[in-house]
Design an enzyme around this catalytic site. Structure first.
Site, PDB file in Angstrom:
ATOM      1  N   GLU A  20       0.809  -1.226   0.000  1.00 51.18           N
ATOM      2  CA  GLU A  20       0.000   0.000   0.000  1.00 51.18           C
ATOM      3  C   GLU A  20       0.841   1.274   0.000  1.00 51.18           C
ATOM      4  O   GLU A  20       0.751   2.101   0.909  1.00 51.18           O
ATOM      5  CB  GLU A  20      -0.970   0.008   1.176  1.00 51.18           C
ATOM      6  CG  GLU A  20      -1.967  -1.117   1.130  1.00 51.18           C
ATOM      7  CD  GLU A  20      -3.069  -0.991   2.179  1.00 51.18           C
ATOM      8  OE1 GLU A  20      -2.962  -0.134   3.062  1.00 51.18           O
ATOM      9  OE2 GLU A  20      -4.051  -1.752   2.091  1.00 51.18           O
ATOM     10  N   GLU A  35      -5.226  -8.643   0.682  1.00 49.58           N
ATOM     11  CA  GLU A  35      -5.973  -8.342   1.913  1.00 49.58           C
ATOM     12  C   GLU A  35      -7.447  -8.128   1.586  1.00 49.58           C
ATOM     13  O   GLU A  35      -7.773  -7.555   0.538  1.00 49.58           O
ATOM     14  CB  GLU A  35      -5.462  -7.057   2.604  1.00 49.58           C
ATOM     15  CG  GLU A  35      -4.130  -7.198   3.285  1.00 49.58           C
ATOM     16  CD  GLU A  35      -3.669  -5.914   3.971  1.00 49.58           C
ATOM     17  OE1 GLU A  35      -4.516  -5.135   4.459  1.00 49.58           O
ATOM     18  OE2 GLU A  35      -2.447  -5.697   3.996  1.00 49.58           O
TER      19      GLU A  35
HETATM   20  C1  BG6 Z   1      -4.395  -2.103   5.266  1.00 47.51           C
HETATM   21  C2  BG6 Z   1      -3.048  -2.456   5.820  1.00 47.51           C
HETATM   22  O1  BG6 Z   1      -4.375  -0.739   5.032  1.00 47.51           O
HETATM   23  O2  BG6 Z   1      -5.516  -2.284   6.018  1.00 47.51           O
HETATM   24  C3  BG6 Z   1      -3.090  -3.277   7.103  1.00 47.51           C
HETATM   25  O3  BG6 Z   1      -2.235  -3.066   4.870  1.00 47.51           O
HETATM   26  C4  BG6 Z   1      -4.204  -2.740   7.975  1.00 47.51           C
HETATM   27  O4  BG6 Z   1      -1.836  -3.250   7.704  1.00 47.51           O
HETATM   28  C5  BG6 Z   1      -5.519  -2.996   7.250  1.00 47.51           C
HETATM   29  O5  BG6 Z   1      -4.246  -3.241   9.265  1.00 47.51           O
HETATM   30  C6  BG6 Z   1      -6.737  -2.587   8.020  1.00 47.51           C
HETATM   31  O6  BG6 Z   1      -6.659  -1.248   8.377  1.00 47.51           O
HETATM   32  P1  BG6 Z   1      -6.969  -0.782   9.839  1.00 47.51           P
HETATM   33  O7  BG6 Z   1      -6.705   0.671   9.869  1.00 47.51           O
HETATM   34  O8  BG6 Z   1      -8.386  -1.121  10.078  1.00 47.51           O
HETATM   35  O9  BG6 Z   1      -6.037  -1.588  10.698  1.00 47.51           O
END
Ligand code: BG6
Length: 481
Positions: free
Chosen positions: A170, A381
Site C-alpha cells: 500500500e 488483503e
Molecule cells: C491495510 C493495511 O491498510 O488495512 C493493514 O495493509 C491494515 O496493515 C488494514 O491493518 C486494516 O486497516 P486498519 O486501519 O483497520 O487496521
C-alpha cells in the site's frame, strides 16, 4: 454479466490469510532488532488509539509455532506475512542481523512443513528509523539503492523457498498518510514532498522488481495496492467527472506506473499546475519503463469503495482523517477541492469504523485490473474490522464476519467467471492484531487473541466461528461457502 453457473476456483488457488510484522510480532528490541519509524511514532502522544503500540503486539515472534499450527488446522494453503526491515538490517543497510534472518527462516520452514506457501511482503511500513534519521527515508534517492539491497538480501536468503513476493504494501496509503494527512510517520503535511517521496517509492519498487527478474529468482513479484474503486453518486455528468478525477488521482496514479511505467498524463498536468509534480529524470523514466521492472501480478488489498460528487475549488472539502474511534457515523466527508469529495452511498451499509461494505466493488476492482493491465491479481488483503466478544465458554460467534467474507468470496468467483485471473485470496487477518491507529479493539482475525489496549493478559488464542467456516471453504475449494 450474469451466468447460469459460476466457474469453479482454480485447483491451485491460494486460500490464505495475512499479517504484517509490526502488527503481530512484538519483541521490538529482541535479538538485535533495530528500531523502526513505527517504534518511535507510537510514542508521540495522541498518535494512536489509547496510545497503543506494537512492543508486544500479539507476541507472534515467540508464538509463531502455535500460530502456524492453527493455520494448518484451518487448512490454509498460503500465508502472507511481512519481514521487518530493521529486524534483519538494524540500521537499514550494512551489517545483517543473523538472529533476525534465523527467525524468518524458521517461520518459512515451519510453514512449508505444514504445506502452507509463504507469501513474503518485503515492506509493510516499518522503515528502519536509522534511515529516516540519516537521510529522511522515502524522500531521498538513497532509499532506492538501500531498498533494493535489502530486497536482494531476502531473495538470496529465502528465494529457494518463497515463490510469491510483495514489494511495497500500500504505497498509496503509507505515502499519503505519512506526507499528506500526517496520520502515519513521518507525519508530514506537504503535497510537494508527498509526490516526491512517492516517486522515490516508485523507483524503489521498480528497481527491486528489475533485480528480481534480472537475477532469475524463481516465482513472481508485485506490489500490493490498496484499491478502493470510485462510484459517482448519480448520473449528473459533473459527478461523473468527479468520479473520474478520484479514480485517476487515487488509483491510476499508482497502478499505471507499476504496470506501464508512466504517470497518467492528466494527473501529471494537474500536479504540475499545482506546482507539486515530482521531478522525473530521464534515468528514472528509463527504469520505470523497463519491462523487467514491471510486476508479474498485481497485489490488491480491497476493503471498500468510495462514492463521490463534485467539490468546489474555492471552498471545497479537503482531506480528513479516518475514524479511529470505532464510533459509527463520526467520519467527515473527505476530498480534494476542485476534484471530488466523498458522499454517502444510499445502497451501502458501513462498519463501526465507517468503512463501506461492498462485495460487488471487489468484483469491479478485479475486472478493472484485468482489463486495464492484463495482469493476474493476488488479493493480498480483504476483511472486516469489528468488535468481537469472547464468550465464557471460549467461543466467538462472529456471524457478521462470516457474512462479510462469504459475500466477498462469491464476488471473487463471479470475477473469475468473468475471466479475471485471480491467483489467491489472503484475508486480513489470520490472528487478531494491532490495527496501526485503531488499537486492539478493531479485530480482523479468524483467531481471537485475548488482549486489549490496557492489558496484555495471557495472549491466548481462540478460533472464532469464522475460522471453522473458512476451513470448510478451503476444504471444498470454494464450493461450499
Ligand atoms: C491495510 C493495511 O491498510 O488495512 C493493514 O495493509 C491494515 O496493515 C488494514 O491493518 C486494516 O486497516 P486498519 O486501519 O483497520 O487496521
Amino acid at each position: 454479466m450474469e451466468y447460469p453457473k459460476l466457474a469453479p476456483f482454480p485447483t491451485n488457488f491460494l486460500w490464505g490469510s495475512a499479517s504484517a510484522a509490526y502488527q503481530i510480532e512484538g519483541a521490538y528490541q529482541a535479538e538485535g532488532k533495530g528500531l523502526s519509524v513505527w517504534d518511535q511514532f507510537v510514542r508521540i502522544p495522541g498518535k494512536t488509539f489509547k496510545e497503543t503500540n506494537g512492543d508486544v503486539a500479539v507476541d507472534h515472534f515467540h508464538r509463531y509455532r502455535e500460530d502456524v499450527a492453527l493455520m494448518a488446522k484451518a487448512g490454509l494453503k498460503a500465508y502472507r506475512f511481512s519481514i521487518s526491515w530493521p529486524r534483519v538490517l538494524p540500521t537499514g543497510r550494512g551489517t545483517v542481523n543473523e538472529a533476525g534472518i534465523k527467525f524468518y527462516s524458521q517461520l518459512i520452514d515451519e510453514l512449508l512443513a505444514n504445506h502452507i506457501e509463504p507469501i513474503v511482503t518485503i515492506y509493510h511500513w516499518d522503515l528502519p528509523q536509522a534511515l529516516q534519521d540519516e537521510y529522511g527515508g522515502w524522500e531521498s534517492r538513497q532509499i532506492v539503492d538501500d531498498f533494493t539491497a535489502y530486497a536482494q538480501l531476502l531473495f538470496e536468503r529465502f528465494g529457494d523457498r518463497v515463490s510469491h513476493w510483495v514489494t511495497l504494501n500500500e504505497q498509496n496509503v503509507f505515502i499519503t498518510h505519512g506526507y499528506l494527512t500526517a496520520e502515519h510517520p513521518p507525519a508530514v503535511m506537504d503535497a510537494k514532498r508527498t509526490y516526491q517521496a512517492n516517486h522515490m517509492a516508485n523507483l524503489a519498487n521498480a528497481s527491486a522488481i528489475k533485480l528480481f527478474h534480472e537475477k532469475g529468482y524463481q516465482g513472481g513479484i508485485g506490489p500490493s495496492f490498496a484499491y478502493s474503486p470510485t462510484y459517482a453518486l448519480d448520473a449528473n455528468p459533473v459527478n461523473q467527472v468527479a468520479a473520474d478525477n478520484a479514480e485517476q488521482l487515487s488509483a491510476d496514479l499508482w497502478l499505471d506506473v507499476y504496470a506501464w511505467g508512466r504517470y497518467p498524463a492528466l494527473v501529471m498536468t494537474y500536479l504540475k499546475n499545482q506546482g507539486i509534480a515530482p521531478e522525473v529524470t530521464e534515468a528514472d523514466q528509463a527504469l520505470l519503463s523497463d519491462p523487467l521492472a514491471h510486476p508479474d501480478f498485481m497485489g490488491m488489498n480491497y476493503y471498500q469503495t468510495n462514492t463521490v460528487t463534485a467539490n468546489s475549488l474555492e471552498d471545497g472539502v479537503g482531506l480528513t482523517k479516518q475514524n479511529t474511534s470505532g464510533k459509527k457515523g463520526t467520519s467527515q466527508a473527505s476530498g480534494v477541492p476542485g476534484a471530488y469529495k466523498t458522499a454517502e452511498n444510499p445502497y451501502m451499509q458501513q462498519t463501526d469504523w465507517d468503512w463501506n461494505i461492498d462485495p460487488e466493488g471487489l468484483r469491479i476492482a478485479l475486472r478493472r485490473i484485468e482489463s486495464r493491465y492484463h495482469l493476474p491479481v493476488l488479493i493480498t488483503e480483504n476483511g472486516l474490522g469489528a468488535y468481537d466478544t469472547l464468550e465464557t465458554d471460549g467461543e466467538i460467534h462472529d456471524t457478521y464476519r462470516i457474512a462479510f467474507l462469504k459475500a466477498h468470496v462469491q464476488a471473487i468467483q463471479e470475477a473469475i467467471t468473468d475471466g479475471v485471473r485471480v491467483i489467491g485470496y489472503t484475508t486480513w487477518s489470520f490472528t487478531d492484531l494491532l490495527s496501526w491507529t485503531n488499537g486492539y479493539q478493531k479485530r480482523y482475525g479468524f483467531v481471537y487473541v485475548d488482549r486489549d489496549e490496557t492489558d496484555e493478559k495471557e495472549l491466548n488464542r481462540y478460533p472464532k466461528d469464522s475460522f471453522y467456516w473458512y476451513q470448510k471453504v478451503i476444504q471444498s475449494n470454494g464450493e461450499i461457502i
